[in-house]
Enzyme design. Structure first.
Site, PDB file in Angstrom:
ATOM      1  N   THR A 119      -5.154   3.590   1.976  1.00 59.05           N
ATOM      2  CA  THR A 119      -5.137   2.142   1.778  1.00 59.05           C
ATOM      3  C   THR A 119      -5.587   1.866   0.350  1.00 59.05           C
ATOM      4  O   THR A 119      -6.572   2.448  -0.112  1.00 59.05           O
ATOM      5  CB  THR A 119      -6.059   1.401   2.760  1.00 59.05           C
ATOM      6  N   THR A 154      -3.600  -3.153   5.253  1.00 59.41           N
ATOM      7  CA  THR A 154      -3.165  -1.850   5.713  1.00 59.41           C
ATOM      8  C   THR A 154      -4.061  -1.276   6.799  1.00 59.41           C
ATOM      9  O   THR A 154      -5.280  -1.386   6.746  1.00 59.41           O
ATOM     10  CB  THR A 154      -3.052  -0.853   4.541  1.00 59.41           C
TER      11      THR A 154
HETATM   12  N1  ASP Z   1      -1.414   0.188   0.135  1.00 62.09           N
HETATM   13  C1  ASP Z   1      -0.899  -1.062   0.635  1.00 62.09           C
HETATM   14  C2  ASP Z   1       0.315  -1.466  -0.169  1.00 62.09           C
HETATM   15  O1  ASP Z   1       0.306  -1.254  -1.360  1.00 62.09           O
HETATM   16  C3  ASP Z   1      -1.863  -2.174   0.566  1.00 62.09           C
HETATM   17  C4  ASP Z   1      -3.205  -1.919   1.158  1.00 62.09           C
HETATM   18  O2  ASP Z   1      -3.605  -0.802   1.436  1.00 62.09           O
HETATM   19  O3  ASP Z   1      -3.901  -2.898   1.374  1.00 62.09           O
HETATM   20  O4  ASP Z   1       1.231  -2.025   0.389  1.00 62.09           O
END
Ligand code: ASP
Length: 312
Positions: free
Chosen positions: A229, A178
């Protein structure tokens, strides 16, 4: 008057100093510093917060080091499904796409949804068709693939993990995901953008918090712009980005207090981890995270950018 400022992130996760080569660390620092610098220039020239966050996230999507656009992680079926959101704090307008597979820059498609459609969130084929009607050209999904991400999928399948990049005991090389940006412009407007390939080995069709206004992305000129994130399912259940704004609006918490409460207390209580970047209408910046590290950079107009990876 508040000073214009931009902050960006390239994901939070198990980034340990010992596992990071000096070359790789330099590559991350250079990418983060160049991209935050590009956003800072837009703001310095009088550009809007929404322009600055869109361009910063587009550049992060173009960089294969980060899990968004090129460099996106793989689903269980070896495909890429990407999500993105843009929110304008001046109008509370938002645009988002989820599960897109042939758009090089999902954040630009999200911006089209915001500006050219009566909708907020569009998914899959319909989102792609809409983006193409408005001038985006489809790309072959292989352009998103990198060898590092393929290895990450094989490892996640082997470990039978639904690629919880943030909480799994994976190597640094296997890290996170992310990207996002938040900004306050010279006119006092706030904006946020978030884009992701999601989580490695996720089921096809799974959507995380990133494209959901209020969960992984939120901006309101009255208080704050936030990009998250972390463990997407928990961020959705916590309504993390909006909760930060709500604590500031209804409980009159400071930016620092509100982000600490949500990211450092509420998210872990629900079994999640990760981080967020946030800018308030006074130009204060907060970048909390529960993980070992979070790729991040921030810059007020007129100042040299700051970059961080690990917990200082
Ligand atoms: N929040 C993101 C998701 O769940 C993943 C991430 O932040 O790495 O898709």
């Amino acid at each position: 008057m508040a000073r214009a400022v931009i902050a960006i992130h390239g994901g939070a996760g198990a980034i340990s100093r010992g596992q990071m080569s000096a070359d790789k660390e330099q590559a991350y620092i250079r990418a983060l510093s160049d991209i935050v610098g590009a956003g800072q220039e837009i703001l310095a020239a009088g550009g809007s917060a929404i322009e600055a966050v869109t361009e910063a996230v587009r550049l992060l999507e173009e960089c294969p080091l980060f899990n968004a656009g090129i460099g996106s992680v793989f689903t269980r079926d070896g495909t890429h499904e990407m999500d993105a959101c843009v929110m304008d704090g001046a109008t509370l307008n938002a645009g988002a796409v989820a599960g897109v597979r042939h758009l090089r820059n999902p954040v630009l498609a999200a911006r089209l949804v915001l500006e050219r459609s009566p909708h907020v969130l569009m998914i899959g084929d319909g989102a792609e068709a809409f983006a193409m009607q408005h001038g985006m050209t489809p790309v072959s999904p292989e352009i998103f693939s990198t060898e590092e991400r393929r290895q990450q999928l094989l490892q996640a399948i082997g470990a039978q993990q639904v690629a919880l990049d943030h909480s799994a005991p994976l190597d640094e090389a296997d890290k996170l995901g992310t990207v996002g940006a938040v900004a306050l412009d010279l006119a006092g407007n706030l904006a946020a953008a978030t884009s992701t390939g999601g989580m490695t080995n996720k089921l096809p069709g799974r959507v995380g918090d990133s494209p959901l206004p209020g969960a992984g992305c939120y901006a309101n000129n009255a208080n704050v712009a936030v990009s998250c994130t972390g463990t997407g399912e928990v961020y959705i259940r916590a309504q993390a980005a909006y909760d930060i704004a709500a604590l500031m609006e209804y409980r009159c918490l400071s930016l620092h207090q509100a982000t600490e409460r949500v990211i450092m207390e509420k998210i872990p209580t629900l079994g999640g981890d990760g981080g967020a970047i946030a800018v308030d209408r006074e130009g204060n910046v907060a970048l909390p995270f529960t993980t070992e590290g979070m790729y991040r950079a921030w810059a007020w107009v007129g100042d040299a950018p700051s970059v961080g990876i690990y917990r200082e």
